[in-house]
Design a protein around this motif. Structure first.
Motif, PDB file in Angstrom:
ATOM      1  N   ARG A  33     -18.912  26.326 -10.137  1.00 49.30           N
ATOM      2  CA  ARG A  33     -17.663  26.112 -10.698  1.00 49.30           C
ATOM      3  C   ARG A  33     -16.991  24.744  -9.884  1.00 49.30           C
ATOM      4  O   ARG A  33     -16.822  24.649  -8.711  1.00 49.30           O
ATOM      5  N   ILE A  34     -16.853  23.856 -10.691  1.00 46.50           N
ATOM      6  CA  ILE A  34     -16.433  22.355  -9.889  1.00 46.50           C
ATOM      7  C   ILE A  34     -14.939  22.203 -10.229  1.00 46.50           C
ATOM      8  O   ILE A  34     -14.448  22.120 -11.539  1.00 46.50           O
ATOM      9  N   ASP A  35     -14.225  22.285  -9.392  1.00 45.39           N
ATOM     10  CA  ASP A  35     -12.546  21.994  -9.517  1.00 45.39           C
ATOM     11  C   ASP A  35     -12.121  21.405  -8.440  1.00 45.39           C
ATOM     12  O   ASP A  35     -12.370  21.472  -7.116  1.00 45.39           O
ATOM     13  N   ASP A  36     -11.266  20.063  -8.978  1.00 51.07           N
ATOM     14  CA  ASP A  36     -10.581  19.264  -7.715  1.00 51.07           C
ATOM     15  C   ASP A  36      -9.666  20.213  -6.635  1.00 51.07           C
ATOM     16  O   ASP A  36      -9.688  19.536  -5.488  1.00 51.07           O
ATOM     17  N   PRO A  41     -15.866  21.173  -0.283  1.00 50.88           N
ATOM     18  CA  PRO A  41     -16.903  20.384  -1.143  1.00 50.88           C
ATOM     19  C   PRO A  41     -18.072  21.062  -1.179  1.00 50.88           C
ATOM     20  O   PRO A  41     -18.503  21.900  -0.506  1.00 50.88           O
ATOM     21  N   PHE A  42     -19.298  20.490  -2.035  1.00 52.90           N
ATOM     22  CA  PHE A  42     -20.554  21.073  -1.801  1.00 52.90           C
ATOM     23  C   PHE A  42     -20.973  20.647  -0.513  1.00 52.90           C
ATOM     24  O   PHE A  42     -20.769  19.428   0.146  1.00 52.90           O
ATOM     25  N   PRO A  43     -21.856  21.589  -0.004  1.00 50.88           N
ATOM     26  CA  PRO A  43     -22.441  21.130   1.422  1.00 50.88           C
ATOM     27  C   PRO A  43     -23.651  20.089   1.465  1.00 50.88           C
ATOM     28  O   PRO A  43     -24.055  20.071   0.443  1.00 50.88           O
ATOM     29  N   ALA A  44     -23.755  19.520   2.574  1.00 52.25           N
ATOM     30  CA  ALA A  44     -24.549  18.357   2.621  1.00 52.25           C
ATOM     31  C   ALA A  44     -26.026  19.203   2.801  1.00 52.25           C
ATOM     32  O   ALA A  44     -26.731  18.451   2.327  1.00 52.25           O
ATOM     33  N   TYR A  53     -16.536  24.495  -6.072  1.00 56.09           N
ATOM     34  CA  TYR A  53     -16.616  23.308  -5.128  1.00 56.09           C
ATOM     35  C   TYR A  53     -15.969  22.307  -5.651  1.00 56.09           C
ATOM     36  O   TYR A  53     -15.682  22.117  -6.923  1.00 56.09           O
ATOM     37  N   ARG A  54     -15.622  21.204  -4.771  1.00 55.01           N
ATOM     38  CA  ARG A  54     -14.830  20.173  -5.295  1.00 55.01           C
ATOM     39  C   ARG A  54     -15.883  19.088  -5.546  1.00 55.01           C
ATOM     40  O   ARG A  54     -17.232  19.032  -5.065  1.00 55.01           O
ATOM     41  N   PRO A  55     -15.707  18.094  -6.564  1.00 54.12           N
ATOM     42  CA  PRO A  55     -16.699  17.193  -6.772  1.00 54.12           C
ATOM     43  C   PRO A  55     -17.057  16.337  -5.337  1.00 54.12           C
ATOM     44  O   PRO A  55     -16.121  16.256  -4.673  1.00 54.12           O
ATOM     45  N   HIS A  74     -18.365   5.005 -10.929  1.00 54.33           N
ATOM     46  CA  HIS A  74     -17.796   6.335 -11.400  1.00 54.33           C
ATOM     47  C   HIS A  74     -16.531   6.856 -10.666  1.00 54.33           C
ATOM     48  O   HIS A  74     -16.392   6.875  -9.417  1.00 54.33           O
ATOM     49  N   GLY A  75     -15.791   7.690 -11.442  1.00 52.10           N
ATOM     50  CA  GLY A  75     -14.764   8.637 -10.649  1.00 52.10           C
ATOM     51  C   GLY A  75     -15.579   9.540  -9.680  1.00 52.10           C
ATOM     52  O   GLY A  75     -16.775   9.971 -10.095  1.00 52.10           O
ATOM     53  N   THR A  76     -14.807   9.880  -9.019  1.00 50.46           N
ATOM     54  CA  THR A  76     -15.153  11.176  -7.936  1.00 50.46           C
ATOM     55  C   THR A  76     -14.167  12.157  -8.059  1.00 50.46           C
ATOM     56  O   THR A  76     -14.561  13.346  -7.239  1.00 50.46           O
ATOM     57  N   THR A  77     -13.377  12.204  -8.703  1.00 50.04           N
ATOM     58  CA  THR A  77     -12.555  13.326  -9.117  1.00 50.04           C
ATOM     59  C   THR A  77     -12.227  13.685 -10.534  1.00 50.04           C
ATOM     60  O   THR A  77     -12.554  13.014 -11.405  1.00 50.04           O
ATOM     61  N   LEU A  78     -11.984  14.890 -11.035  1.00 51.34           N
ATOM     62  CA  LEU A  78     -11.760  15.226 -12.294  1.00 51.34           C
ATOM     63  C   LEU A  78     -10.351  14.962 -12.785  1.00 51.34           C
ATOM     64  O   LEU A  78     -10.075  14.975 -13.964  1.00 51.34           O
ATOM     65  N   ALA A  79      -9.608  14.669 -11.883  1.00 46.79           N
ATOM     66  CA  ALA A  79      -8.238  13.974 -12.228  1.00 46.79           C
ATOM     67  C   ALA A  79      -8.247  12.892 -13.172  1.00 46.79           C
ATOM     68  O   ALA A  79      -7.311  12.706 -14.128  1.00 46.79           O
TER      69      ALA A  79
END
Length: 170
Positions: A33-36, A41-44, A53-55, A74-79
């Motif tokens: 689930r991707i949510d601001d 965040p996703f792990p490296a 996880y956050r984008p 490109h944007g880096t958030t769902l906002a």
């Protein structure tokens, strides 16, 4: 996994959902689930788990998605999608930007978009019924207002000014 995912909304707004995350560890049978507002965040590197996880864009250079994806930046958030109309065509682009990887993006996955606020989809149409009327009589024109959902609508005002029609001279 080194896959990059780009989400493009109906109005052209974009968000890199994830890029260069997981450190090459294979992924399978997880619900992401991707949510601001997610805690992490996703792990490296490492496994991805069933969670929010956050984008996350970990790439050192801007990601390039081949056509037909739109060019960056490109944007880096769902906002960037907030306040936009969710109706229309959404596109999800995926690219593997690591030349040493191999594998496949299998079936059995889906993209579910949830709006923060309910949306209504109202249409207005004028029915047939413009009939000749006598001087001093009322004009009646049927108006059809439809809500295609998903939310209920109240407080809708319809205003349509009929232009003044010139008088015919004989």
């Amino acid at each position: 996994i080194y896959l990059d995912f780009l989400l493009v909304g109906p109005s052209g707004q974009t968000c890199v959902l994830m890029s260069d995350v997981g450190g090459g560890v294979p992924v399978g049978n997880v619900t992401l689930r991707i949510d601001d507002g997610a805690d992490v965040p996703f792990p490296a590197s490492g496994l991805l788990f069933n969670r929010s996880y956050r984008p996350t864009n970990l790439g050192p250079v801007p990601d390039v998605f081949p056509a037909p994806a739109p060019p960056g930046p490109h944007g880096t958030t769902l906002a960037g999608f907030v306040g936009t109309d969710p109706n229309g065509v959404w596109s999800l682009y995926a690219v593997d930007d690591s030349p040493s990887d191999s594998g496949q993006l299998g079936g059995g996955w889906e993209l579910v978009i949830t709006t923060a606020e309910p949306m209504a989809d109202i249409s207005v149409g004028f029915g047939n019924g413009w009939a000749p009327v006598g001087v001093g009589s009322n004009v009646v024109c049927p108006v059809i207002i439809s809500n295609h959902g998903p939310s209920a609508v109240c407080g809708v005002w319809l205003t349509n000014w009929i232009p003044q029609i010139g008088r015919a001279h004989v």
